[in-house]
Design an enzyme around this catalytic site. Sequence first.
Site, PDB file in Angstrom:
ATOM      1  N   LYS A 135     -25.412  -2.368 -32.114  1.00 31.27           N
ATOM      2  CA  LYS A 135     -25.603  -3.750 -31.631  1.00 31.27           C
ATOM      3  C   LYS A 135     -27.099  -4.074 -31.586  1.00 31.27           C
ATOM      4  O   LYS A 135     -27.514  -5.192 -31.925  1.00 31.27           O
ATOM      5  CB  LYS A 135     -24.987  -3.940 -30.239  1.00 31.27           C
ATOM      6  CG  LYS A 135     -23.471  -3.891 -30.187  1.00 31.27           C
ATOM      7  CD  LYS A 135     -22.785  -4.960 -30.998  1.00 31.27           C
ATOM      8  CE  LYS A 135     -22.943  -6.350 -30.413  1.00 31.27           C
ATOM      9  NZ  LYS A 135     -22.146  -7.360 -31.172  1.00 31.27           N
ATOM     10  N   TYR A 175     -22.532   2.799 -30.381  1.00 32.11           N
ATOM     11  CA  TYR A 175     -22.182   1.370 -30.242  1.00 32.11           C
ATOM     12  C   TYR A 175     -23.423   0.543 -29.929  1.00 32.11           C
ATOM     13  O   TYR A 175     -23.735  -0.419 -30.632  1.00 32.11           O
ATOM     14  CB  TYR A 175     -21.132   1.185 -29.131  1.00 32.11           C
ATOM     15  CG  TYR A 175     -20.991  -0.245 -28.647  1.00 32.11           C
ATOM     16  CD1 TYR A 175     -20.500  -1.244 -29.492  1.00 32.11           C
ATOM     17  CD2 TYR A 175     -21.362  -0.604 -27.344  1.00 32.11           C
ATOM     18  CE1 TYR A 175     -20.382  -2.562 -29.045  1.00 32.11           C
ATOM     19  CE2 TYR A 175     -21.244  -1.913 -26.898  1.00 32.11           C
ATOM     20  CZ  TYR A 175     -20.758  -2.888 -27.757  1.00 32.11           C
ATOM     21  OH  TYR A 175     -20.658  -4.194 -27.321  1.00 32.11           O
TER      22      TYR A 175
HETATM   23  N1  LIG Z   1     -16.183  -6.838 -23.991  1.00 37.49           N
HETATM   24  C1  LIG Z   1     -17.343  -6.796 -23.341  1.00 37.49           C
HETATM   25  O1  LIG Z   1     -17.398  -6.461 -22.159  1.00 37.49           O
HETATM   26  C2  LIG Z   1     -18.608  -7.238 -24.047  1.00 37.49           C
HETATM   27  C3  LIG Z   1     -19.782  -7.369 -23.302  1.00 37.49           C
HETATM   28  C4  LIG Z   1     -20.945  -7.825 -23.939  1.00 37.49           C
HETATM   29  C5  LIG Z   1     -20.919  -8.122 -25.293  1.00 37.49           C
HETATM   30  N2  LIG Z   1     -19.775  -7.956 -26.005  1.00 37.49           N
HETATM   31  C6  LIG Z   1     -19.787  -8.300 -27.436  1.00 37.49           C
HETATM   32  O2  LIG Z   1     -18.925  -9.408 -27.599  1.00 37.49           O
HETATM   33  C7  LIG Z   1     -18.287  -9.355 -28.884  1.00 37.49           C
HETATM   34  C8  LIG Z   1     -16.788  -9.457 -28.715  1.00 37.49           C
HETATM   35  O3  LIG Z   1     -16.342  -8.375 -27.896  1.00 37.49           O
HETATM   36  P1  LIG Z   1     -14.788  -8.185 -27.561  1.00 37.49           P
HETATM   37  O4  LIG Z   1     -14.714  -7.350 -26.336  1.00 37.49           O
HETATM   38  O5  LIG Z   1     -14.106  -9.491 -27.629  1.00 37.49           O
HETATM   39  O6  LIG Z   1     -14.338  -7.294 -28.811  1.00 37.49           O
HETATM   40  P2  LIG Z   1     -12.871  -6.942 -29.305  1.00 37.49           P
HETATM   41  O7  LIG Z   1     -12.950  -5.522 -29.758  1.00 37.49           O
HETATM   42  O8  LIG Z   1     -11.847  -7.321 -28.303  1.00 37.49           O
HETATM   43  O9  LIG Z   1     -12.652  -7.891 -30.577  1.00 37.49           O
HETATM   44  C9  LIG Z   1     -13.361  -7.736 -31.770  1.00 37.49           C
HETATM   45  C10 LIG Z   1     -12.688  -8.601 -32.825  1.00 37.49           C
HETATM   46  O10 LIG Z   1     -13.492  -8.496 -34.021  1.00 37.49           O
HETATM   47  C11 LIG Z   1     -12.615  -8.285 -35.128  1.00 37.49           C
HETATM   48  N3  LIG Z   1     -13.351  -7.520 -36.147  1.00 37.49           N
HETATM   49  C12 LIG Z   1     -13.777  -6.236 -36.060  1.00 37.49           C
HETATM   50  N4  LIG Z   1     -14.392  -5.876 -37.203  1.00 37.49           N
HETATM   51  C13 LIG Z   1     -14.367  -6.967 -38.020  1.00 37.49           C
HETATM   52  C14 LIG Z   1     -14.851  -7.223 -39.319  1.00 37.49           C
HETATM   53  N5  LIG Z   1     -15.494  -6.279 -40.030  1.00 37.49           N
HETATM   54  N6  LIG Z   1     -14.672  -8.446 -39.853  1.00 37.49           N
HETATM   55  C15 LIG Z   1     -14.012  -9.418 -39.144  1.00 37.49           C
HETATM   56  N7  LIG Z   1     -13.514  -9.227 -37.915  1.00 37.49           N
HETATM   57  C16 LIG Z   1     -13.692  -8.006 -37.352  1.00 37.49           C
HETATM   58  C17 LIG Z   1     -11.453  -7.502 -34.551  1.00 37.49           C
HETATM   59  O11 LIG Z   1     -10.300  -7.603 -35.367  1.00 37.49           O
HETATM   60  C18 LIG Z   1     -11.278  -8.147 -33.178  1.00 37.49           C
HETATM   61  O12 LIG Z   1     -10.412  -9.255 -33.233  1.00 37.49           O
HETATM   62  C19 LIG Z   1     -18.755  -8.055 -29.528  1.00 37.49           C
HETATM   63  O13 LIG Z   1     -19.799  -8.344 -30.409  1.00 37.49           O
HETATM   64  C20 LIG Z   1     -19.261  -7.220 -28.358  1.00 37.49           C
HETATM   65  O14 LIG Z   1     -20.297  -6.363 -28.776  1.00 37.49           O
HETATM   66  C21 LIG Z   1     -18.615  -7.521 -25.410  1.00 37.49           C
END
Ligand SMILES: NC(=O)c1ccc[n+]([C@@H]2O[C@H](COP(=O)([O-])OP(=O)(O)OC[C@H]3O[C@@H](n4cnc5c(N)ncnc54)[C@H](O)[C@@H]3O)[C@@H](O)[C@H]2O)c1
Length: 329
Positions: free
Chosen positions: A163, A159
């Site tokens: 990223k 992962y």
């Molecule tokens: N959750 C955390 O704690 C956290 C922390 C730091 C950064 N992030 C980053 O923030 C972003 C959002 O995280 P999250 O926790 O909301 O993720 P999540 O898994 O809850 O949501 C991801 C969304 O992206 C959509 N998706 C996945 N693949 C796709 C594709 N190929 N085309 C279009 N849509 C697609 C999914 O359907 C989903 O709605 C991510 O990039 C993650 O790396 C998350």
Amino acid sequence: MKKLLITGGCGFIGSCFVLRQIKSGNLVVNLDSLTYAANPKNLIEIENNLNYHFIKGDICDQNLIGDILQKFNIDILVNFAAESHVDNSITNPHSFIKTNINGTFSLLNASLKYWQNLSKEKQANFRFIHISTDEVYGSLTADEPRFTEHNKYQPNSPYSASKAASDHLARAWFETYKLPTIITNCSNNFGTRQHREKFIPTVIRSCLSGQDIPIYGNGKNIRDWIYVDDHCFGIELAIAKGRLGESYCFGGDAERQNIDIAKQICKILDQIKPRPDGKSYQEQIKFVEDRKGHDFRYAIDSSKAKRELGFRINGDFEEKLLTSVSYYL
Ligand SMILES: NC(=O)c1ccc[n+]([C@@H]2O[C@H](COP(=O)([O-])OP(=O)(O)OC[C@H]3O[C@@H](n4cnc5c(N)ncnc54)[C@H](O)[C@@H]3O)[C@@H](O)[C@H]2O)c1
């Protein structure tokens, strides 16, 4: 009124951001392929709003992205779409490479094409905001200083490696083509609308269903928890004030061991939804085999974001944890 293309807007953080943007009176196009992680119900309160447009589609589809950018005359693209669960990346890295790396590449390419044909004024105002994670910096020992934007990239899981690769692409599209990209690297988010597979919802669900509360290893791994709304506030600041080609780290100033988070949730539930037998939910805590390559500690020093953007955390951690637990109940 700004016009935003938000990818992954049906996920945990994306949905929070979409709701905030609609409340601010902006136009939002939400492009989401609706993977298992999506929850369209996250956005039920705005689904009939005239400023909200949902498009089911994949960020790897460069032609579709180009069409959306043109059709809606987009000012700002915010890329949340990703495969985001570390455990899944260990068992199935392929989808992480596809979405997180190839998908970001498609978004950058489509945006560059669109941006190059904009007027000078629109070019100057366009932003490509790439949402990333502190996990790209690897793992800290207990005594090391917190991550800043100057830390070396040392991703340890499929992962975080995917990223990290996407961050490098966003940076390169600025350095090479001057596409106005900004990267944000954030610590662990918590709050409402998170997928059930993640740590805090898992602890709550396990408590309530009478199952073991699974804690990896000895539970002493440390994460820096930020409330999802504070993270979204930081992203808004990065859009408004961030310097082009820069990255900004956002943390919650709330480092906690996993075991302490689990115990705190148990304590909250002991008070607001006591076990029928009167015992504490802590009795259900069970240490399980550690995650492969489990990073020991993540922690963010948000000084740059505080200094340059005016970033700050609103309210205290305990209060927000209570709000989150009540939501899942
Ligand atoms: N959750 C955390 O704690 C956290 C922390 C730091 C950064 N992030 C980053 O923030 C972003 C959002 O995280 P999250 O926790 O909301 O993720 P999540 O898994 O809850 O949501 C991801 C969304 O992206 C959509 N998706 C996945 N693949 C796709 C594709 N190929 N085309 C279009 N849509 C697609 C999914 O359907 C989903 O709605 C991510 O990039 C993650 O790396 C998350």
